[in-house]
Structures are given as C-alpha cells and as structure tokens.
Scaffold this motif. Structure first.
Motif, short mmCIF file in Angstrom:
data_model
loop_
_atom_site.label_atom_id
_atom_site.label_comp_id
_atom_site.label_asym_id
_atom_site.label_seq_id
_atom_site.Cartn_x
_atom_site.Cartn_y
_atom_site.Cartn_z
N LEU A 167 -54.95 33.48 -27.64
CA LEU A 167 -53.90 32.71 -28.31
C LEU A 167 -52.58 32.90 -27.56
CD1 LEU A 167 -54.67 33.69 -32.02
CD2 LEU A 167 -55.30 31.58 -30.88
N VAL A 168 -51.97 31.80 -27.16
CA VAL A 168 -50.69 31.86 -26.44
C VAL A 168 -49.68 30.96 -27.14
CG1 VAL A 168 -51.79 32.37 -24.23
CG2 VAL A 168 -51.36 29.98 -24.86
N GLU A 169 -48.41 31.14 -26.80
CA GLU A 169 -47.36 30.43 -27.52
C GLU A 169 -47.27 28.95 -27.18
OE1 GLU A 169 -43.57 32.30 -27.43
OE2 GLU A 169 -44.30 34.21 -28.21
N GLY A 170 -47.47 28.59 -25.93
CA GLY A 170 -47.24 27.20 -25.57
C GLY A 170 -48.04 26.73 -24.37
N MET A 193 -65.30 31.30 -23.27
CA MET A 193 -63.88 31.67 -23.36
C MET A 193 -63.03 30.43 -23.58
SD MET A 193 -63.82 34.33 -20.19
CE MET A 193 -65.47 34.57 -19.57
N TYR A 194 -61.92 30.63 -24.30
CA TYR A 194 -61.07 29.49 -24.63
C TYR A 194 -59.61 29.95 -24.74
CZ TYR A 194 -59.53 25.20 -26.95
OH TYR A 194 -58.88 24.01 -27.26
N ILE A 195 -58.68 29.15 -24.24
CA ILE A 195 -57.25 29.42 -24.36
C ILE A 195 -56.68 28.44 -25.37
CG2 ILE A 195 -55.04 29.59 -23.17
CD1 ILE A 195 -56.62 29.93 -20.56
N LEU A 196 -56.07 28.96 -26.41
CA LEU A 196 -55.54 28.12 -27.48
C LEU A 196 -54.03 28.29 -27.55
CD1 LEU A 196 -57.02 27.91 -31.10
CD2 LEU A 196 -54.61 27.62 -30.62
N SER A 197 -53.31 27.20 -27.32
CA SER A 197 -51.86 27.19 -27.46
C SER A 197 -51.51 26.86 -28.90
CB SER A 197 -51.24 26.16 -26.51
OG SER A 197 -49.88 25.92 -26.85
N VAL A 198 -50.80 27.77 -29.57
CA VAL A 198 -50.47 27.56 -30.98
C VAL A 198 -49.17 26.77 -31.14
CG1 VAL A 198 -51.66 29.69 -31.61
CG2 VAL A 198 -49.18 29.72 -31.26
N ASN A 199 -48.56 26.38 -30.02
CA ASN A 199 -47.32 25.58 -30.05
C ASN A 199 -46.23 26.26 -30.87
OD1 ASN A 199 -48.38 23.43 -28.46
ND2 ASN A 199 -49.49 22.69 -30.26
N GLY A 200 -45.99 27.52 -30.56
CA GLY A 200 -44.98 28.28 -31.29
C GLY A 200 -45.44 29.71 -31.44
N ILE A 201 -45.19 30.27 -32.60
CA ILE A 201 -45.56 31.67 -32.84
C ILE A 201 -46.44 31.80 -34.08
CG2 ILE A 201 -43.54 32.65 -31.67
CD1 ILE A 201 -42.20 32.89 -34.42
N GLY A 202 -47.10 30.71 -34.48
CA GLY A 202 -47.92 30.72 -35.69
C GLY A 202 -49.30 31.30 -35.48
N PHE A 203 -49.37 32.50 -34.92
CA PHE A 203 -50.67 33.11 -34.64
C PHE A 203 -51.48 33.37 -35.91
CE2 PHE A 203 -47.84 34.55 -31.15
CZ PHE A 203 -48.51 33.95 -30.10
N LYS A 204 -50.78 33.65 -37.01
CA LYS A 204 -51.48 34.01 -38.25
C LYS A 204 -52.20 32.82 -38.88
CE LYS A 204 -49.55 38.29 -39.88
NZ LYS A 204 -49.06 39.03 -41.07
N LYS A 220 -51.09 36.80 -26.79
CA LYS A 220 -50.02 37.05 -25.83
C LYS A 220 -48.74 36.40 -26.37
CE LYS A 220 -48.11 37.88 -21.68
NZ LYS A 220 -47.70 39.23 -21.28
N THR A 221 -47.69 37.20 -26.57
CA THR A 221 -46.46 36.67 -27.17
C THR A 221 -45.23 37.23 -26.45
OG1 THR A 221 -45.32 36.30 -29.27
CG2 THR A 221 -46.29 38.47 -28.93
N ASP A 222 -44.13 36.49 -26.53
CA ASP A 222 -42.90 36.85 -25.83
C ASP A 222 -42.13 37.95 -26.55
OD1 ASP A 222 -43.41 34.99 -23.90
OD2 ASP A 222 -41.96 33.52 -24.61
N LEU A 297 -47.58 42.16 -25.97
CA LEU A 297 -46.17 41.75 -25.96
C LEU A 297 -45.68 41.69 -24.52
CD1 LEU A 297 -43.60 41.22 -27.71
CD2 LEU A 297 -43.09 43.66 -27.43
N SER A 298 -45.04 40.60 -24.14
CA SER A 298 -44.46 40.49 -22.81
C SER A 298 -43.32 41.49 -22.65
CB SER A 298 -43.93 39.08 -22.57
OG SER A 298 -44.95 38.12 -22.63
N LYS A 299 -43.07 41.92 -21.42
CA LYS A 299 -41.86 42.71 -21.18
C LYS A 299 -40.63 41.89 -21.49
CE LYS A 299 -43.76 45.77 -17.62
NZ LYS A 299 -43.70 46.15 -16.18
N VAL A 300 -40.65 40.60 -21.09
CA VAL A 300 -39.56 39.68 -21.40
C VAL A 300 -40.15 38.38 -21.94
CG1 VAL A 300 -37.54 38.44 -20.51
CG2 VAL A 300 -38.11 40.72 -19.60
N ASP A 301 -40.64 37.56 -21.03
CA ASP A 301 -41.29 36.30 -21.38
C ASP A 301 -42.19 35.89 -20.22
OD1 ASP A 301 -39.56 35.19 -19.42
OD2 ASP A 301 -38.08 34.64 -20.92
N LEU A 302 -42.83 34.75 -20.34
CA LEU A 302 -43.80 34.32 -19.33
C LEU A 302 -43.17 34.25 -17.94
CD1 LEU A 302 -46.63 33.12 -18.58
CD2 LEU A 302 -45.61 30.87 -19.01
#
Length: 365
Positions: A167-170, A193-204, A220-222, A297-302
C-alpha cells in the motif's frame, strides 16, 4: 424481458420470443431472438456473452415475480466468462445493487470487475493448496466512502486477488516501485504481488480487509510534518504510524530546539524530519515496527528518500535540483524519470534501507 435486458446492455435492441415447435397450439422450445429498433427482422442471440445476458434478464424477472412466494437462492459460477469488461461491471451493478432481486446470492469469480459494486457482502478467499483452506471477512463500504464507493472497490477488488500487497500513498510511488520490481522480479503480479495506491493516507480502509483475507500487507508512508503555532510542529507521519500499530509508538515526537517561526520551520522542514527519524530513541522503534507490523515510514518522503540513494544519477537525468523537479509535477516527471532509470539504478533502490518495503513484498513468505 426487454427492459430487464436493457439494464445490462442498452443497445436499442428488444427481445423477441419465437417457438421452434408447435403441437396442437402448445408451444415448446421457446427461443429468444434479437430485434433491432426500426427493423422488422429478428436475429439469433449470437455470441455466448449476449446469450448470458438474456439468461440473467430472465432470472431477474423470475426473481422479482416470485419474491413473495418463495426464497430465491442464486448460485452463480464465474459470471465473467464471455463478457467484456464493461458488461462485467454492469453485471456487478445488477447483482450487488439490486438487493430485492438477489437477496441470497453466492458468486464465485476470478474477475475484480464483478466485485466493483460489492457492499455488505462476505468475501471468502479460497487458496490454491492441496488441502481445502480459505479465509473470510465481512465487507461493508465505510460510511465516508459511500459517495465514492466505486473508487474504493475498484482498488480493493484488484488487490484481493493477490497474495502480497504493498500500500502506497499515490501514483508516483506506484510508478517508481513498478519500475523497480519489473527489473527485480519481472511479471511480479503473476507471482501474486500487487501495488495499491490509496490516493492519500487512507490505509485503514484497505489494510483490515486484506489482512482478514490472509493477504500479506506492507505499507509505505511519508514522514509528514506540520507547523502548529502552539507547539511549533506536529509529526503527522509519526502519528499515522502510531495509529497503524495500535498506538504502541513510544518515541520522541519533539524537535529540539523548536523552530522560532513558521518560516524557519518551512526552511528546515527536511532536516527536522530526518532529525526526528534518526533520533537515538526513535530509530530502533521504527525498525522494530518495520519487522513486526510491516509499516515503513520514510525518512522524509518519496523524492527526498530517492535522492539519498541516487543523487548523482538524478542530477544527470533531471538537473541540479532533482527533488524540486520531481515534486513540481509529480506524475509527469516521475514517468520521465523511470524511462531513464537503468537496471543498476533499480537494483540500488531495491537494496537500500529507504525502500526496504520492496524487499518485504518480494521476499516475504
């Protein structure tokens, strides 16, 4: 039958019934034919897909007519067969959007399109193992997604057919990670395997249902941070991770010394986020969360994390300030970058601490 059929496929076609045999006025072998608008000729129903829609139209009519007399139980096996994607989506609407016609419905499917309109359903995932095993979970569209059910379901429906989901943010993360995995593990989706962009931070909205269905879930989140006048800052990324790990994140959330102004905070934002991540108290906890909860958690962002891995190459590919360039038009510039990344670049990204989520996805068992 015509109105029922047109719910599936509105193509200005009506259904005409013709009997192939007549004996003493009694008709048998009733066969449906198609009749085009403004055309007196009738035509066979032709392809298997169209025949199937006629059958579903008939089932819908029978179910509605007999609803008050008996309980109609429908067992539907792989309804996607012979149906184009658009018709599968329309069939999903008919099956799941009409609770009166199909109140008791069992569907087996290999197609995510059949699940686009699902709501208030029990999902049962059957695994391809020698013994009979399965995982099940009740799925109800969350209240905050009721107005945008299609977006949530379309993303989720693809993911529940995988064995491992990242699960990734965008879309920027999705584009980059797809490129890296195409080198490390070609045809990774074929391997479950699959990469799913949640288009934000709605991982839950996604993680609980995936876990209940026995799907390995990686996030993976910022490391987002926000200025607040009363405290000088708020560690949004830490707070998000804390929620994902059930409030067990015992770390130092405070920047020292606190920024004196919003301007100072903005100018030093990247440094502040790295400082919070690398604090002696924080780093072991974040590493433990990676191992125990598969939340990264990223150190900063992507963009900044990627720059730490490939700075010299990114300067060659994108100019003197690759982070600023990538963040200026995220999707377009990420597409430009992945076309230039070499196989060696991809391997460096895969092996680096900043992107260990990829190794978790590929090598977990």
């Amino acid at each position: 039958m015509t109105p029922a059929y047109q719910k599936f496929n509105d193509e200005n076609i009506s259904i005409s019934i013709k009997s192939e045999i007549a004996v003493k006025g009694l008709y048998s072998n009733i066969v449906p034919y198609m009749k085009k608008k403004d055309d007196d000729n009738i035509y066979p129903t032709a392809g298997e897909g169209r025949k199937k829609l006629v059958v579903y139209s008939l089932f819908t009519l029978l179910a509605e007519q007999e609803a008050d007399k008996k309980i109609n139980l429908f067992l539907v096996e792989e309804p996607e067969n012979n149906l184009h994607k658009s018709l599968q989506i329309e069939l999903s609407q008919i099956l799941f959007g009409n609770s009166e016609s199909y109140p008791y419905l069992f569907v087996s499917t290999h197609s995510p399109y059949i699940l686009y309109e699902m709501n208030k359903v029990t999902l049962v995932r059957i695994f391809a193992e020698r013994k009979v095993t399965s995982k099940s979970a009740f799925y109800n569209v969350p209240s905050d997604f009721q107005d945008n059910k299609k977006m949530l379901n379309r993303l989720l429906a693809e993911a529940i057919f995988a064995n491992r989901v990242l699960l990734v943010e965008g879309p920027s993360e999705q584009l980059l990670f797809d490129k890296v995995l195409s080198v490390i593990k070609p045809y990774y989706e074929v391997n479950g395997m699959y990469i799913l962009s949640v288009n934000g931070i709605g991982f839950k909205s996604y993680r609980p249902i995936l876990k209940k269905l026995g799907i390995h879930c990686v996030i993976k989140t910022d490391n987002d941070i926000q200025w607040r006048a009363n405290s000088g800052h708020h560690a949004l990324g830490f707070s998000r991770v804390n929620n994902l790990v059930n409030g067990t994140l015992a770390v130092n959330w405070t920047i020292t010394p606190l920024p004196a102004s919003k301007e100072e905070f903005i100018n030093k934002s990247i440094g502040y986020r790295k400082e919070l991540y690398n604090l002696e108290q924080n780093l072991p906890v974040l590493n433990s969360i990676r191992e125990d909860f598969h939340v990264y958690l990223s150190k900063v962002d992507l963009e900044n994390d990627l720059d730490e891995v490939l700075h010299e190459n990114l300067v060659t590919y994108l100019g003197d300030n690759p982070v600023k360039y990538l963040q200026a038009a995220k999707n377009n510039h990420m597409v430009e970058l992945i076309e230039k990344l070499t196989d060696e670049d991809c391997r460096e990204v895969y092996e680096h601490y900043n992107f260990a989520c990829l190794k978790d996805l590929v090598e977990w068992n």
